[in-house]
Motif scaffolding. Structure first.
Motif, PDB file in Angstrom:
ATOM      1  N   THR A 184       0.670  -1.256   0.075  1.00 13.09           N
ATOM      2  CA  THR A 184       0.080   0.013   0.064  1.00 13.09           C
ATOM      3  C   THR A 184       0.922   1.308   0.057  1.00 13.09           C
ATOM      4  OG1 THR A 184      -0.079   0.046   2.327  1.00 13.09           O
ATOM      5  CG2 THR A 184      -1.783  -1.119   1.352  1.00 13.09           C
ATOM      6  N   TRP A 185       2.239   1.120   0.393  1.00 10.56           N
ATOM      7  CA  TRP A 185       3.135   2.430   0.479  1.00 10.56           C
ATOM      8  C   TRP A 185       3.343   2.524  -0.851  1.00 10.56           C
ATOM      9  CZ3 TRP A 185       7.371   0.157  -1.716  1.00 10.56           C
ATOM     10  CH2 TRP A 185       7.327  -1.181  -1.424  1.00 10.56           C
ATOM     11  N   CYS A 186       3.214   1.811  -1.907  1.00  9.98           N
ATOM     12  CA  CYS A 186       3.592   1.949  -3.431  1.00  9.98           C
ATOM     13  C   CYS A 186       2.771   2.591  -4.381  1.00  9.98           C
ATOM     14  CB  CYS A 186       4.156   0.545  -3.900  1.00  9.98           C
ATOM     15  SG  CYS A 186       4.374   0.189  -5.492  1.00  9.98           S
ATOM     16  N   PRO A 187       2.779   3.681  -4.653  1.00  9.01           N
ATOM     17  CA  PRO A 187       1.849   4.308  -5.503  1.00  9.01           C
ATOM     18  C   PRO A 187       1.542   3.511  -6.730  1.00  9.01           C
ATOM     19  CG  PRO A 187       3.381   5.949  -4.365  1.00  9.01           C
ATOM     20  CD  PRO A 187       4.106   4.710  -4.336  1.00  9.01           C
ATOM     21  N   PRO A 188       2.574   3.346  -7.572  1.00  8.77           N
ATOM     22  CA  PRO A 188       2.124   2.249  -8.759  1.00  8.77           C
ATOM     23  C   PRO A 188       1.526   1.112  -8.494  1.00  8.77           C
ATOM     24  CG  PRO A 188       4.527   2.994  -8.838  1.00  8.77           C
ATOM     25  CD  PRO A 188       4.054   3.462  -7.272  1.00  8.77           C
ATOM     26  N   CYS A 189       1.859   0.419  -7.198  1.00 12.62           N
ATOM     27  CA  CYS A 189       0.866  -0.882  -6.826  1.00 12.62           C
ATOM     28  C   CYS A 189      -0.546  -0.156  -6.655  1.00 12.62           C
ATOM     29  CB  CYS A 189       1.612  -1.321  -5.757  1.00 12.62           C
ATOM     30  SG  CYS A 189       3.235  -1.771  -5.511  1.00 12.62           S
ATOM     31  N   ARG A 190      -0.813   1.010  -6.064  1.00 10.19           N
ATOM     32  CA  ARG A 190      -2.088   1.522  -5.813  1.00 10.19           C
ATOM     33  C   ARG A 190      -2.853   1.507  -7.087  1.00 10.19           C
ATOM     34  NH1 ARG A 190       0.261   4.617  -1.723  1.00 10.19           N
ATOM     35  NH2 ARG A 190      -0.234   6.395  -2.891  1.00 10.19           N
ATOM     36  N   ARG A 191      -2.161   2.060  -7.913  1.00 15.07           N
ATOM     37  CA  ARG A 191      -2.754   2.590  -9.349  1.00 15.07           C
ATOM     38  C   ARG A 191      -3.256   1.106 -10.182  1.00 15.07           C
ATOM     39  NH1 ARG A 191       1.252   6.646  -9.177  1.00 15.07           N
ATOM     40  NH2 ARG A 191       2.299   5.445 -10.704  1.00 15.07           N
ATOM     41  N   GLU A 192      -2.352   0.404  -9.740  1.00 19.42           N
ATOM     42  CA  GLU A 192      -2.602  -0.914 -10.845  1.00 19.42           C
ATOM     43  C   GLU A 192      -3.819  -1.690 -10.327  1.00 19.42           C
ATOM     44  OE1 GLU A 192      -0.037  -4.437 -12.694  1.00 19.42           O
ATOM     45  OE2 GLU A 192       0.635  -3.702 -10.634  1.00 19.42           O
TER      46      GLU A 192
ATOM     47  N   ALA B 126      -2.578  -6.801   7.823  1.00 23.54           N
ATOM     48  CA  ALA B 126      -3.788  -5.996   8.389  1.00 23.54           C
ATOM     49  C   ALA B 126      -3.781  -4.945   7.467  1.00 23.54           C
ATOM     50  CB  ALA B 126      -3.820  -5.821   9.738  1.00 23.54           C
ATOM     51  N   THR B 127      -2.652  -3.977   7.575  1.00 27.13           N
ATOM     52  CA  THR B 127      -2.689  -2.971   6.671  1.00 27.13           C
ATOM     53  C   THR B 127      -3.154  -2.999   5.305  1.00 27.13           C
ATOM     54  OG1 THR B 127      -0.889  -2.174   8.224  1.00 27.13           O
ATOM     55  CG2 THR B 127      -1.064  -0.913   5.929  1.00 27.13           C
ATOM     56  N   ALA B 128      -2.379  -4.058   4.558  1.00 23.01           N
ATOM     57  CA  ALA B 128      -2.785  -4.191   3.101  1.00 23.01           C
ATOM     58  C   ALA B 128      -4.203  -4.525   3.274  1.00 23.01           C
ATOM     59  CB  ALA B 128      -1.836  -5.454   2.622  1.00 23.01           C
ATOM     60  N   ARG B 129      -4.949  -5.403   3.855  1.00 24.42           N
ATOM     61  CA  ARG B 129      -6.326  -5.918   3.719  1.00 24.42           C
ATOM     62  C   ARG B 129      -7.227  -4.606   4.188  1.00 24.42           C
ATOM     63  NH1 ARG B 129      -7.960 -10.834   7.370  1.00 24.42           N
ATOM     64  NH2 ARG B 129      -7.253  -9.150   9.153  1.00 24.42           N
ATOM     65  N   GLN B 130      -6.824  -3.730   5.086  1.00 28.25           N
ATOM     66  CA  GLN B 130      -7.630  -2.814   5.481  1.00 28.25           C
ATOM     67  C   GLN B 130      -7.618  -1.589   4.335  1.00 28.25           C
ATOM     68  OE1 GLN B 130      -6.280  -0.195   8.392  1.00 28.25           O
ATOM     69  NE2 GLN B 130      -8.239   0.722   8.987  1.00 28.25           N
ATOM     70  N   TRP B 131      -6.515  -1.424   3.743  1.00 31.83           N
ATOM     71  CA  TRP B 131      -6.732  -0.554   2.620  1.00 31.83           C
ATOM     72  C   TRP B 131      -7.477  -0.993   1.517  1.00 31.83           C
ATOM     73  CZ3 TRP B 131      -5.173  -1.200  -2.560  1.00 31.83           C
ATOM     74  CH2 TRP B 131      -5.195   0.110  -3.331  1.00 31.83           C
ATOM     75  N   ALA B 132      -7.515  -2.421   1.131  1.00 30.82           N
ATOM     76  CA  ALA B 132      -8.186  -2.995   0.118  1.00 30.82           C
ATOM     77  C   ALA B 132      -9.657  -2.817   0.327  1.00 30.82           C
ATOM     78  CB  ALA B 132      -7.804  -4.403  -0.193  1.00 30.82           C
ATOM     79  N   GLN B 133     -10.115  -2.935   1.503  1.00 23.31           N
ATOM     80  CA  GLN B 133     -11.395  -2.888   1.836  1.00 23.31           C
ATOM     81  C   GLN B 133     -11.997  -1.510   2.019  1.00 23.31           C
ATOM     82  OE1 GLN B 133     -11.233  -4.384   5.734  1.00 23.31           O
ATOM     83  NE2 GLN B 133     -11.509  -6.655   5.264  1.00 23.31           N
TER      84      GLN B 133
ATOM     85  N   LEU C 192     -12.003  -3.363  -3.085  1.00 25.13           N
ATOM     86  CA  LEU C 192     -11.419  -4.365  -3.719  1.00 25.13           C
ATOM     87  C   LEU C 192     -11.932  -5.839  -3.114  1.00 25.13           C
ATOM     88  CD1 LEU C 192      -8.046  -2.800  -4.130  1.00 25.13           C
ATOM     89  CD2 LEU C 192      -9.871  -2.840  -5.991  1.00 25.13           C
ATOM     90  N   THR C 193     -11.942  -6.821  -3.951  1.00 23.06           N
ATOM     91  CA  THR C 193     -12.384  -7.933  -3.494  1.00 23.06           C
ATOM     92  C   THR C 193     -11.237  -9.018  -4.123  1.00 23.06           C
ATOM     93  OG1 THR C 193     -13.798  -8.330  -5.499  1.00 23.06           O
ATOM     94  CG2 THR C 193     -14.942  -7.501  -3.592  1.00 23.06           C
ATOM     95  N   LEU C 194     -10.035  -8.726  -4.199  1.00 19.77           N
ATOM     96  CA  LEU C 194      -8.923  -9.273  -4.599  1.00 19.77           C
ATOM     97  C   LEU C 194      -8.801 -10.251  -3.684  1.00 19.77           C
ATOM     98  CD1 LEU C 194      -6.895  -6.766  -6.408  1.00 19.77           C
ATOM     99  CD2 LEU C 194      -7.876  -8.555  -7.378  1.00 19.77           C
ATOM    100  N   PRO C 195      -7.980 -11.482  -4.371  1.00 18.46           N
ATOM    101  CA  PRO C 195      -7.513 -12.484  -3.190  1.00 18.46           C
ATOM    102  C   PRO C 195      -6.159 -12.297  -2.827  1.00 18.46           C
ATOM    103  CG  PRO C 195      -7.118 -13.426  -5.431  1.00 18.46           C
ATOM    104  CD  PRO C 195      -7.986 -12.122  -5.729  1.00 18.46           C
ATOM    105  N   LEU C 196      -6.194 -11.369  -1.541  1.00 19.57           N
ATOM    106  CA  LEU C 196      -4.803 -11.041  -0.931  1.00 19.57           C
ATOM    107  C   LEU C 196      -4.599 -12.190   0.056  1.00 19.57           C
ATOM    108  CD1 LEU C 196      -5.947  -7.457   0.420  1.00 19.57           C
ATOM    109  CD2 LEU C 196      -4.974  -8.057  -1.650  1.00 19.57           C
ATOM    110  N   HIS C 197      -3.281 -12.813  -0.130  1.00 25.04           N
ATOM    111  CA  HIS C 197      -2.539 -13.597   0.420  1.00 25.04           C
ATOM    112  C   HIS C 197      -1.471 -12.944   1.431  1.00 25.04           C
ATOM    113  CE1 HIS C 197      -4.444 -16.174  -2.338  1.00 25.04           C
ATOM    114  NE2 HIS C 197      -4.068 -17.121  -1.963  1.00 25.04           N
ATOM    115  N   ASP C 198      -1.328 -13.518   2.414  1.00 26.18           N
ATOM    116  CA  ASP C 198      -0.484 -12.998   3.600  1.00 26.18           C
ATOM    117  C   ASP C 198       1.048 -13.546   3.402  1.00 26.18           C
ATOM    118  OD1 ASP C 198       0.900 -11.852   5.830  1.00 26.18           O
ATOM    119  OD2 ASP C 198      -0.319 -12.964   7.459  1.00 26.18           O
ATOM    120  N   SER C 199       1.954 -12.558   3.073  1.00 26.17           N
ATOM    121  CA  SER C 199       3.299 -13.061   2.771  1.00 26.17           C
ATOM    122  C   SER C 199       4.081 -13.511   4.073  1.00 26.17           C
ATOM    123  CB  SER C 199       4.178 -11.747   2.144  1.00 26.17           C
ATOM    124  OG  SER C 199       4.247 -10.754   3.080  1.00 26.17           O
TER     125      SER C 199
END
Length: 286
Positions: free
Chosen positions: A165-173, A202-209, A213-220
């Motif tokens: 979520t800290w990555c602007p190009p990631c968010r735009r994609e 948790a940070t990544a999932r909260q931002w997606a929510q 977004l309903t993407l399949p987020l897996h935990d690294s």
């Protein structure tokens, strides 16, 4: 057979078969019709059109391209352009236009991730992230929190996407990936696996929510912001820079977990990759 020999053989085959390539209906000066080409590539195509004969413009899945002009023959133009193009990609470069004619083989285009390895060849593959490698067996968690590893994903084609979520190009994609996820559907034989990097799940999932977004987020498995290592299935750790030198980074793994495509940076027009994903789903793991 090493990759240098494979490239030389590919050059010979392309040169020999150039006259047999079927042309598509695109206009010779229509840069917008060229698949996977970004704005810089389109400008390069316009330069190609203005160059002297003999000239050739070649492209590769993922957006690599090159051209040669004012060459003695069409064959030398094609060979020179392919050699230059291959320096920037592991994907095969193929002719798009030669002199004033579009020679792009649209039917073959979506098959260029192949040929796919057999079970025996995949078992002997080197572990790594390059094309033809068996990808690192990372320890991860499913969207529901179940412990798993990358090797558990075999049997389906996997789009393995590293982001944050800290990555602007990631968010735009993300909207593009959401669209791809919807277009693939549940019965496509292709699975998306998004792994957050350098931040907790948790940070990544909260931002997606928040973005609906309903993407399949897996935990690294990353627990703290800034952590730059990942855990393998055998318990050892590995620097995340082994996966990506920049973010986002995407790998497509075939049914045996073999890398068939990789891309650093955001991808524009993920829908253009649907034919490729369907081809590897239909043909790999046989």
């Amino acid at each position: 057979m090493n990759r240098v020999i494979q490239t030389l053989l590919r050059l010979a085959v392309v040169a020999a078969c150039l006259a047999c390539l079927p042309a598509i209906a695109a206009k010779p000066n229509d840069a917008e019709a060229i698949p996977h080409l970004d704005s810089r590539g389109k400008e390069g195509f316009r330069e190609f059109l203005a160059a002297g004969k003999h000239r050739a413009f070649v492209i590769a899945p993922g957006g690599a391209w090159a051209w040669k002009g004012a060459e003695p023959t069409t064959d030398s133009a094609v060979e020179g352009a392919i050699q230059e193009c291959q320096q920037g990609t592991e994907q095969p470069c193929v002719p798009y236009a030669v002199d004033d004619k579009v020679v792009f083989d649209a039917r073959r285009w979506a098959t260029l991730w192949g040929p796919y390895l057999s079970r025996a060849e995949a078992a002997r593959a080197h572990i790594g992230k390059e094309r033809g490698d068996r990808f690192f067996d990372l320890a991860i968690r499913s969207p529901s929190g179940k412990s798993m590893k990358v090797s558990d994903l075999r049997g389906k084609v996997t789009v393995l996407h590293f982001w944050g979520t800290w990555c602007p190009p990631c968010r735009r994609e993300m909207p593009e990936l959401q669209k791809l996820h919807q277009e693939l559907g549940a019965s496509s034989g292709v699975q998306l696996v998004l792994l957050q990097m350098r931040e907790d799940f948790a940070t990544a999932r909260q931002w997606a929510q928040q973005q609906h977004l309903t993407l399949p987020l897996h935990d690294s498995g990353v627990k703290e912001m800034g952590t730059e290592s990942l855990t393998l299935a055998n318990g050892k750790t590995i620097p995340d820079r082994r996966m990506a030198v920049a973010f986002p980074t995407t790998y497509v793994l075939d049914s045996y977990g073999i890398v068939v495509f990789s891309h650093v940076g955001p991808i524009e027009g993920w829908s253009q990759y649907l034919p490729f994903l369907r081809d590897v789903a239909a043909k790999s793991g046989k």
